[in-house]
Scaffold this motif. Structure first.
Motif, PDB file in Angstrom:
ATOM      1  N   THR A 175     129.970   4.392  21.842  1.00 45.71           N
ATOM      2  CA  THR A 175     131.089   4.157  20.938  1.00 45.71           C
ATOM      3  C   THR A 175     131.543   2.703  21.037  1.00 45.71           C
ATOM      4  N   ALA A 177     133.841  -0.541  21.575  1.00 47.86           N
ATOM      5  CA  ALA A 177     134.842  -0.784  22.617  1.00 47.86           C
ATOM      6  C   ALA A 177     136.226  -0.357  22.150  1.00 47.86           C
ATOM      7  N   GLY A 178     136.901   0.404  23.001  1.00 50.15           N
ATOM      8  CA  GLY A 178     138.254   0.838  22.696  1.00 50.15           C
ATOM      9  C   GLY A 178     138.353   2.123  21.898  1.00 50.15           C
ATOM     10  N   TRP A 179     137.215   2.681  21.494  1.00 54.97           N
ATOM     11  CA  TRP A 179     137.213   3.908  20.698  1.00 54.97           C
ATOM     12  C   TRP A 179     136.622   5.058  21.510  1.00 54.97           C
ATOM     13  N   THR A 180     137.101   6.260  21.229  1.00 57.40           N
ATOM     14  CA  THR A 180     136.536   7.466  21.817  1.00 57.40           C
ATOM     15  C   THR A 180     136.286   8.475  20.696  1.00 57.40           C
ATOM     16  N   ARG A 266     143.156   5.732  13.630  1.00 57.26           N
ATOM     17  CA  ARG A 266     144.193   5.060  14.412  1.00 57.26           C
ATOM     18  C   ARG A 266     145.473   4.903  13.597  1.00 57.26           C
TER      19      ARG A 266
END
Length: 306
Positions: A175, A177-180, A266
């Motif tokens: 994924t 960076a910073g995402w799940t 988001r």
């Protein structure tokens, strides 16, 4: 007695071929194709083909779709398929040895695919064969899954050798960076019943099912999803929905459009989508869309399973 003689012949000849594959020089392949795996519940036979339309024809007459068996090289040492019409339900056999194949033909088997190769042996992944001495149709199983192979051997299947080599599966991206994501992908059982492997429609149809969400088996091309009856469509991003691109929209195919799956939304309005397609170097890819980009698209809300 004829069945035992044939199996003995298969064992002796194939054992020689296996030694050469396992210890010989690897053949490089320029590309690969998915092998569709199907199962006949009436005869117990598995069937393997790189031809999507051949697989679909079998599904239409009752064979079960078992997804992708492995990735076959498009060049290398040829693998042949034969058919035995003399057993109930018929039976297919696959072999790297043309001598073995011809010997079986001399014993009453038939060439399949006009005696042309159906696969090629090349790559780094072992493909195993096992033999069921109690079966006529479906007497041989082919798999790259070591767990499946060992499970069959533990319940009485025999032989358990390397039949030939196959290509590794496409790599799976991480994924951004910073995402799940809310649920990992389990692609081993993704169906190819009506959507071809590694097409955008194939991806969204199967990914949605992992969340208990259903889309129809005949939704058309990616651009068509937003126009299908029976689904709520909105311009507001929806979590775990299909996002449909019109033809040519934001880089989508100029003829077919595109469809992807919304993995995350988001608070700033940006979204994370997952998507597949033959143009990607990985099995699927992730893409982050800004609020402005996301607002131009259409979100198709699937139906929950009952």
């Amino acid at each position: 007695m004829q069945g035992k003689k044939v199996y003995l012949l298969l064992s002796i000849i194939t054992a020689v071929g296996v030694w050469n594959i396992a210890n010989g020089t690897q053949v490089k392949a320029s590309s690969k194709s998915p092998v569709y795996r199907l199962y006949n519940p009436n005869s117990g036979e598995h069937f393997y083909t790189t031809n999507f339309y051949e697989g679909n024809s079998l599904k239409n007459v009752g064979w079960r779709d078992e997804g992708i068996g492995w990735q076959a090289a498009n060049s290398g040492e040829p693998v042949y398929r034969l058919y035995n019409p003399n057993v109930k339900g018929g039976d297919h056999y696959y072999t790297l040895s043309k001598y073995e194949a011809q010997t079986l033909v001399n014993l009453g088997w038939r060439w399949d695919n006009n005696a042309n190769p159906v696969f090629y042996s090349a790559g780094t992944v072992n493909l195993y064969v096992s033999y069921n001495p109690n079966a006529q149709s479906g007497a041989h199983n082919y798999t790259t899954n070591v767990f499946e192979q060992n499970s069959l051997l533990s319940v009485g299947w025999k032989y358990g050798a390397i039949a030939w080599k196959t290509m590794p599966s496409d790599s799976l991206p991480g994924t951004p960076a910073g995402w799940t994501i809310d649920r990992p992908m389990n692609i081993d059982n993704y169906s190819t019943q009506t959507y071809a492997y590694k097409q955008c429609t194939w991806w969204v149809y199967n990914r949605a099912k992992e969340f208990g969400i259903n889309y129809g088996q005949y939704m058309g091309n990616g651009k068509d999803w937003q126009n299908q009856a029976g689904y709520q469509v909105t311009s507001t991003p929806q979590l775990h929905s299909a996002v449909s691109f019109k033809a040519g929209q934001d880089g989508a195919d100029a003829t077919y459009g595109h469809v992807a799956f919304v993995e995350k939304i988001r608070s700033d309005g940006s979204i994370l989508i997952s998507q597949s397609g033959t143009g990607y170097s990985t099995l699927f890819s992730y893409q982050v869309l800004s609020k402005d980009q996301a607002s131009r698209l259409r979100y198709v809300i699937g139906n929950r399973f009952l």
